[in-house]
Write a protein that holds these residues in place. Sequence first.
Motif, PDB file in Angstrom:
ATOM      1  N   LYS A 182      -0.574  -0.530  -4.616  1.00  0.00           N
ATOM      2  CA  LYS A 182       0.411  -1.589  -4.849  1.00  0.00           C
ATOM      3  C   LYS A 182       1.511  -1.535  -3.797  1.00  0.00           C
ATOM      4  O   LYS A 182       1.717  -0.505  -3.148  1.00  0.00           O
ATOM      5  CB  LYS A 182       1.037  -1.447  -6.240  1.00  0.00           C
ATOM      6  N   ASN A 183       2.207  -2.624  -3.645  1.00  0.00           N
ATOM      7  CA  ASN A 183       3.399  -2.644  -2.809  1.00  0.00           C
ATOM      8  C   ASN A 183       4.582  -2.269  -3.702  1.00  0.00           C
ATOM      9  O   ASN A 183       5.400  -3.101  -4.082  1.00  0.00           O
ATOM     10  CB  ASN A 183       3.598  -4.033  -2.190  1.00  0.00           C
ATOM     11  N   ASP A 184       4.630  -0.989  -4.064  1.00  0.00           N
ATOM     12  CA  ASP A 184       5.685  -0.498  -4.956  1.00  0.00           C
ATOM     13  C   ASP A 184       6.365   0.710  -4.326  1.00  0.00           C
ATOM     14  O   ASP A 184       6.013   1.140  -3.212  1.00  0.00           O
ATOM     15  CB  ASP A 184       5.124  -0.152  -6.346  1.00  0.00           C
ATOM     16  N   GLU A 185       7.343   1.262  -5.017  1.00  0.00           N
ATOM     17  CA  GLU A 185       8.150   2.345  -4.455  1.00  0.00           C
ATOM     18  C   GLU A 185       7.301   3.551  -4.059  1.00  0.00           C
ATOM     19  O   GLU A 185       7.502   4.138  -2.990  1.00  0.00           O
ATOM     20  CB  GLU A 185       9.224   2.781  -5.462  1.00  0.00           C
ATOM     21  N   GLU A 186       6.362   3.916  -4.902  1.00  0.00           N
ATOM     22  CA  GLU A 186       5.539   5.092  -4.615  1.00  0.00           C
ATOM     23  C   GLU A 186       4.784   4.947  -3.298  1.00  0.00           C
ATOM     24  O   GLU A 186       4.802   5.842  -2.447  1.00  0.00           O
ATOM     25  CB  GLU A 186       4.539   5.309  -5.753  1.00  0.00           C
ATOM     26  N   HIS A 187       4.132   3.805  -3.117  1.00  0.00           N
ATOM     27  CA  HIS A 187       3.335   3.611  -1.907  1.00  0.00           C
ATOM     28  C   HIS A 187       4.221   3.322  -0.696  1.00  0.00           C
ATOM     29  O   HIS A 187       3.887   3.724   0.428  1.00  0.00           O
ATOM     30  CB  HIS A 187       2.340   2.470  -2.132  1.00  0.00           C
ATOM     31  N   GLN A 188       5.347   2.668  -0.907  1.00  0.00           N
ATOM     32  CA  GLN A 188       6.279   2.440   0.190  1.00  0.00           C
ATOM     33  C   GLN A 188       6.802   3.766   0.741  1.00  0.00           C
ATOM     34  O   GLN A 188       6.856   3.964   1.958  1.00  0.00           O
ATOM     35  CB  GLN A 188       7.438   1.560  -0.282  1.00  0.00           C
TER      36      GLN A 188
ATOM     37  N   ARG B 177      -2.144  -7.720   0.605  1.00  0.00           N
ATOM     38  CA  ARG B 177      -1.264  -6.767  -0.086  1.00  0.00           C
ATOM     39  C   ARG B 177      -0.835  -5.655   0.854  1.00  0.00           C
ATOM     40  O   ARG B 177       0.329  -5.237   0.861  1.00  0.00           O
ATOM     41  CB  ARG B 177      -1.978  -6.199  -1.320  1.00  0.00           C
TER      42      ARG B 177
END
Length: 245
Positions: free
Chosen positions: A79-85, A114
């Motif tokens: 996902k494009n979320d905090e963890e992956h960012q 994505r």
Amino acid sequence: MKLDLLAIGVHPDDVELSCSGTILNEIKQGKKAGILDLTQGELGTRGTIETRYAEAAKAAQIMGVHVRANLKMRDGFFKNDEEHQLQLIQAIRKYQPEVVLANALEDRHPDHGRAGHLIATACFLSGLAKIETKDENGRPQQRWRPKYVLHYLQDWYHEPDLLVDISDVFEQRMEAIKAYTTQFFNTDNGNEGPQTYISTPDFLDSVIGRARMMGKRIGVKYAEGFICEKKIGIRNLDALLQVET
């Protein structure tokens, strides 16, 4: 290792198909270039994780890149979320690239778009000092923002903002693509495995046709196209005169 150019692809082979000619050009000019794969391509119909790693390593050797790494995000489910960012920011700050080549922002495969947005977001956030990350040894990393993020074209056509002449390295580019023998049409291995969208001879023909079409736009034999959300500027007109059309 600080890199001049970091090409990021969500699947092993994305980079080879879309911007390997540009990478080869930069390496020929003495630049340091690397590839970062976000996933292991584990959901691919053909091949295995092990074969994808072997093929990616062979392609990297053909191109002569200085480093190739894999973040092992979940293919299809990242996902494009905090963890992956944060995971990607850590890599960007590690390699400190001046330019990042990234997946398309919109494309046939949902992972591509994505990933394109994830990469763009991470490149911006990587320049913020108050976002703290550490390297593999637990040491604080310095903030770093690439000067440009260029999104390469993939399956869907988008009008490019920038075209790069890859005529001189086109054969080497195709050799790097064909290193993925499990993914693309290959008579040497009997073209084993179920047929997929990318495993037919027509798909590789379309890759060549796209490069020819892009080249025609700038009066050369082959080219690769990129989209940039940031306006590209030059210091003087000499930069234009260096481009043969």
